[in-house]
Write a protein that holds these residues in place. Structure first.
Motif, PDB file in Angstrom:
ATOM      1  N   PHE A 474      58.675  -1.548  33.003  1.00  0.00           N
ATOM      2  CA  PHE A 474      59.422  -0.387  33.505  1.00  0.00           C
ATOM      3  C   PHE A 474      58.893   0.019  34.876  1.00  0.00           C
ATOM      4  O   PHE A 474      57.681   0.132  35.061  1.00  0.00           O
ATOM      5  CB  PHE A 474      59.227   0.818  32.578  1.00  0.00           C
ATOM      6  N   LEU A 475      59.807   0.293  35.766  1.00  0.00           N
ATOM      7  CA  LEU A 475      59.396   0.801  37.072  1.00  0.00           C
ATOM      8  C   LEU A 475      59.067   2.286  36.932  1.00  0.00           C
ATOM      9  O   LEU A 475      59.883   3.066  36.417  1.00  0.00           O
ATOM     10  CB  LEU A 475      60.526   0.587  38.079  1.00  0.00           C
ATOM     11  N   ALA A 476      57.871   2.672  37.366  1.00  0.00           N
ATOM     12  CA  ALA A 476      57.435   4.068  37.231  1.00  0.00           C
ATOM     13  C   ALA A 476      56.741   4.518  38.505  1.00  0.00           C
ATOM     14  O   ALA A 476      56.241   3.697  39.277  1.00  0.00           O
ATOM     15  CB  ALA A 476      56.472   4.192  36.056  1.00  0.00           C
ATOM     16  N   ILE A 477      56.736   5.831  38.734  1.00  0.00           N
ATOM     17  CA  ILE A 477      56.055   6.388  39.902  1.00  0.00           C
ATOM     18  C   ILE A 477      54.945   7.293  39.374  1.00  0.00           C
ATOM     19  O   ILE A 477      55.199   8.201  38.567  1.00  0.00           O
ATOM     20  CB  ILE A 477      57.036   7.198  40.797  1.00  0.00           C
ATOM     21  N   LYS A 478      53.728   7.040  39.843  1.00  0.00           N
ATOM     22  CA  LYS A 478      52.576   7.674  39.215  1.00  0.00           C
ATOM     23  C   LYS A 478      52.267   9.081  39.704  1.00  0.00           C
ATOM     24  O   LYS A 478      51.626   9.851  38.998  1.00  0.00           O
ATOM     25  CB  LYS A 478      51.338   6.777  39.409  1.00  0.00           C
ATOM     26  N   ARG A 479      52.635   9.401  40.930  1.00  0.00           N
ATOM     27  CA  ARG A 479      52.326  10.735  41.458  1.00  0.00           C
ATOM     28  C   ARG A 479      53.620  11.386  41.923  1.00  0.00           C
ATOM     29  O   ARG A 479      54.538  10.707  42.377  1.00  0.00           O
ATOM     30  CB  ARG A 479      51.397  10.619  42.677  1.00  0.00           C
ATOM     31  N   PRO A 480      53.692  12.726  41.831  1.00  0.00           N
ATOM     32  CA  PRO A 480      54.891  13.390  42.375  1.00  0.00           C
ATOM     33  C   PRO A 480      54.983  13.229  43.890  1.00  0.00           C
ATOM     34  O   PRO A 480      53.968  12.992  44.547  1.00  0.00           O
ATOM     35  CB  PRO A 480      54.678  14.857  42.000  1.00  0.00           C
ATOM     36  N   TRP A 481      56.189  13.344  44.432  1.00  0.00           N
ATOM     37  CA  TRP A 481      56.407  13.275  45.887  1.00  0.00           C
ATOM     38  C   TRP A 481      57.408  14.371  46.238  1.00  0.00           C
ATOM     39  O   TRP A 481      58.178  14.826  45.363  1.00  0.00           O
ATOM     40  CB  TRP A 481      56.886  11.877  46.286  1.00  0.00           C
ATOM     41  N   PRO A 482      57.406  14.844  47.484  1.00  0.00           N
ATOM     42  CA  PRO A 482      58.197  16.035  47.831  1.00  0.00           C
ATOM     43  C   PRO A 482      59.696  15.907  47.576  1.00  0.00           C
ATOM     44  O   PRO A 482      60.354  16.882  47.229  1.00  0.00           O
ATOM     45  CB  PRO A 482      57.924  16.219  49.327  1.00  0.00           C
ATOM     46  N   GLY A 483      60.257  14.687  47.751  1.00  0.00           N
ATOM     47  CA  GLY A 483      61.706  14.522  47.658  1.00  0.00           C
ATOM     48  C   GLY A 483      62.221  14.363  46.243  1.00  0.00           C
ATOM     49  O   GLY A 483      63.415  14.129  46.041  1.00  0.00           O
ATOM     50  N   MET A 484      61.351  14.486  45.266  1.00  0.00           N
ATOM     51  CA  MET A 484      61.760  14.187  43.888  1.00  0.00           C
ATOM     52  C   MET A 484      62.700  15.236  43.289  1.00  0.00           C
ATOM     53  O   MET A 484      62.715  16.384  43.715  1.00  0.00           O
ATOM     54  CB  MET A 484      60.527  14.061  42.996  1.00  0.00           C
ATOM     55  N   ILE A 485      63.489  14.820  42.320  1.00  0.00           N
ATOM     56  CA  ILE A 485      64.319  15.715  41.511  1.00  0.00           C
ATOM     57  C   ILE A 485      63.441  16.851  40.958  1.00  0.00           C
ATOM     58  O   ILE A 485      62.300  16.619  40.578  1.00  0.00           O
ATOM     59  CB  ILE A 485      64.957  14.911  40.352  1.00  0.00           C
ATOM     60  N   ARG A 486      63.988  18.078  40.940  1.00  0.00           N
ATOM     61  CA  ARG A 486      63.222  19.201  40.394  1.00  0.00           C
ATOM     62  C   ARG A 486      63.536  19.454  38.924  1.00  0.00           C
ATOM     63  O   ARG A 486      62.682  19.796  38.129  1.00  0.00           O
ATOM     64  CB  ARG A 486      63.479  20.477  41.193  1.00  0.00           C
ATOM     65  N   THR A 487      64.810  19.301  38.596  1.00  0.00           N
ATOM     66  CA  THR A 487      65.230  19.447  37.203  1.00  0.00           C
ATOM     67  C   THR A 487      66.674  18.983  37.101  1.00  0.00           C
ATOM     68  O   THR A 487      67.290  18.640  38.112  1.00  0.00           O
ATOM     69  CB  THR A 487      65.097  20.914  36.724  1.00  0.00           C
TER      70      THR A 487
END
Ligand code: 6R9
Length: 659
Positions: A474-487
């Motif tokens: 599975f492709l996953a991103i380990k740390r949050p980043w500013p452009g990410m979905i909020r909810t």
């Protein structure tokens, strides 16, 4: 994942960056790239803090970069305030950019209109003042249902200026989809046009809005603002309906940008999940803006002299990030196109690149594949017939681009002198995540290469443990980043469940399968649910598709699975040939030839059990192949799902004819 995804796609070609693009690049050379990645890894807060200060204009500075206390509901720059529209327009007013062309609009029938930054600022302010005069305020939600136009950009920017949260609905969606979205966001305002024009045909938009609002549930809508595109007949509801030009008329060309909290929602954009109703992906003002701007600077290595053209519609996230927000925040001149790539002929894209001297061209694999096919049958519109010498970068987004299409694009459009940037990202990520950098990354056709600085991408198993190189997961991103979905708007539980399942240790789950090769390069293998298990062997559908498309007779292919008593799952391939639709013995012969071809290319395990030919594939209006529907057809069942979002519903019947 119980069995690993087996990847047998072998692609050994490597293309080094062009020296002229390395020199002076925002990220110049792999060392510079590594240095930025290190800076981000060592101290993420300090990294993002530096970038947010250097790139954004704040009305009130923030004191905290990232608040993780309610993870996964991350807050970025939470106590700061800014205005996105001010960052896209006002910022340029006292600079030479003020008199630069912001938008070059080309209509379906080839008329060109341009607008400078100064003029765009004035139009946005006038319209924002008009909306204010109608009583619309910060925090309200507006549905935007418009054709590609300067006015669509004005509408989005005016909303951003006032803090009205926009939800753009692609003009190809039905009134039912429109109504569902208007209800879900609780819209008080709809901005639309009388009609849109595509491929020489006028298609009503206002009538669809009338229909949607008549379905009920949208009683909160106080105004329908209408951009007069064609002057076609429309019904009018006095008091509710207002012409866009009337709303803007006699309004001052200055409108104070509202200072908004960094986390104030900028927009909600609906996207399909694997099941259930579309999800309203919510993005926050500051973080989204930062990521849009940074990725324009990094990925496209934007220059003041660029003429940027992203062919997406503002109805999709690509149009949000790489038309309405990113390029304007970067002060670029960009092309906005109303029409379609095949009208008045299949050379339209190439002709427009030539006419406007486009330097950065960003489009989708589906367009590339269909234009490849078209160029074979209409050689007079082949890209080689046009002067594409202005191009320096060409990009791709939306789907995996198979090595064949990549090479065609690289050779015929980029003329072997422009890097092909295969940018992997999603509505939810706000901007590019894994992508080559033109002045640094060696390219491998079919790979989106490496994550951007600050993005910690990984391939993990179902327990969140990283799998080894060459193994799928599975492709996953380990740390949050500013452009990410909020909810997800109105559904925070679904947000948590879809993207941060507890077993994945807080990583963001992208929903795509991927693997990394020995160089750490990422190869996207399609959605997780597109992974096929044949006799215990997991295969990415993409690999089989790539093999099929690599055959000289094949224009396009989509591969899905069907339950099989012996092998667990069997591969069914839907194929569009470059020649006309084959029948009878001819079809049998070609099917056998293709089966043998796949066996030779990948291995006998990947041999499609069933090959169906069609003149096209079922696609969404954004050009994504609807594999969900193909799975139904592959099982020999009748499609009972809603097909209203399909570009070409009739194709399902053709593909259902088992051969
Ligand atoms: C930007 C956009 C997201 C899904 C994503 C993936 C697929 C997009 C891709 C790609 C392989 C690429 N996708 N870009 N797959 N290589 N370069 O398209 O957003 O409409 O939300 O789609 O599209 O499957 O998960 P969105």
């Amino acid at each position: 994942m119980s069995t690993e995804i087996e990847s047998v796609l072998i692609e050994n070609r490597v293309f080094q960056p062009f020296q002229n693009l390395v020199e002076g690049a925002a990220i110049s050379g792999m060392q510079a790239y590594e240095a930025l990645c290190d800076e981000a890894r060592k101290s993420p807060d300090a990294f993002w803090d530096r970038l947010a200060r250097e790139n954004l204009v704040w009305q009130k500075p923030y004191t905290k970069v990232l608040d993780e206390s309610e993870a996964p509901f991350y807050r970025w720059f939470g106590d700061g305030q800014l205005n996105v529209s001010a960052n896209c327009l006002d910022k340029h007013l006292n600079t030479p950019t003020a008199n630069k062309t912001a938008l070059i609009f080309e209509s379906d029938d080839g008329k060109v209109m341009t607008v400078t930054y100064k003029a765009l600022h004035a139009r946005v302010c006038e319209f924002a003042n008009g909306l204010k005069a109608l009583g619309h305020k910060t925090g309200e939600r507006a549905i935007i249902y418009m054709p590609m136009s300067i006015e669509a950009v004005v509408a989005m920017q005016a909303c951003a200026r006032l803090g009205i949260i926009h939800s753009v609905v692609f003009g190809g969606f039905s009134s039912k989809s429109l109504q569902e979205r208007a209800v879900d966001v609780g819209a008080t305002l709809v901005i639309t046009a009388d009609e849109q024009v595509r491929g020489g045909k006028a298609i009503p938009l206002k009538a669809a809005v009338d229909e949607a609002l008549a379905m009920g549930g949208c009683e909160a809508v106080r105004h329908v603002v209408v951009y007069k595109r064609t002057g076609g007949a429309v019904q009018w509801q006095e008091g509710r309906d207002v012409w866009m030009h009337d709303a803007s008329a006699n309004q001052p060309a200055e409108c104070e940008p509202v200072a908004l909290d960094a986390e104030h929602p900028l927009f909600i954009l609906y996207t399909s999940g694997s099941t259930g109703k579309p999800k309203g992906v919510q993005h926050a003002a500051a973080g989204f803006l930062l990521w849009a701007l940074l990725t324009v600077k990094w990925t496209f290595d934007s220059k003041d002299s660029d003429v940027f053209w992203c062919t997406a519609d503002v109805g999709w996230v690509t149009g949000h990030t790489y038309i309405t927000y990113g390029p304007l925040a970067a002060g670029l001149t960009q092309v906005v196109f109303e029409g379609i790539p095949t009208y008045p002929n299949v050379g339209r894209f190439w002709e427009m690149i030539q006419r406007h001297k486009v330097t950065v061209f960003y489009t989708a694999p589906t367009a590339i594949r269909s234009l490849t096919k078209a160029a074979e049958s209409a050689p007079e519109y082949h890209p080689r017939e046009y002067d594409l010498g202005s191009l320096r970068i060409i990009g791709s987004v939306g789907e995996p681009i198979n090595p064949e299409a990549w090479m065609w694009y690289y050779t015929n459009v980029g003329r072997e002198r422009c890097p092909v940037l295969d940018t992997w990202w999603q509505t939810e990520t706000g901007g590019h995540m894994i992508t080559p950098l033109p002045g640094a990354t060696p390219l491998k056709p079919g790979s989106c290469t490496l994550p951007l600085p600050g993005i910690e991408a990984a391939v993990v198993d179902e327990s969140g443990a990283e799998v080894g190189r060459g193994k799928g997961g599975f492709l996953a991103i380990k740390r949050p980043w500013p452009g990410m979905i909020r909810t997800i708007w109105n559904d925070p539980e679904r947000f948590k469940k879809s993207y941060f399942p507890p077993e994945l240790k807080g990583y963001y789950l992208a929903g795509d399968g991927a693997q990394r090769d020995t160089d750490g390069y990422f190869w996207i293998m399609g959605r997780i649910d597109d992974v096929i298990n044949v006799s215990g062997h997991r295969l990415g559908t993409m690999e089989v598709e790539s093999a099929l498309v690599a055959h000289e007779t094949v224009a396009e292919a989509a591969v899905v699975s069907r339950p099989d008593a012996t092998t667990g799952e069997a591969i069914v391939a839907f194929v569009v040939l470059k020649q006309t639709l084959p029948a009878g013995e001819d079809a049998d012969r070609i099917a056998k030839m293709l089966r043998d071809w796949v066996a030779k290319e990948i291995g006998p395990i990947a041999k499609p059990k069933d090959i169906r030919f069609g003149e096209n594939l079922p696609k969404t209006r954004s050009g994504k192949i609807m594999r969900r529907l193909l799975r139904v057809v592959a099982k020999g069942e009748t499609v009972t799902q809603d097909v209203s979002t399909l570009e070409n519903p009739a194709i399902l019947d053709q593909l259902s004819q088992a051969h």
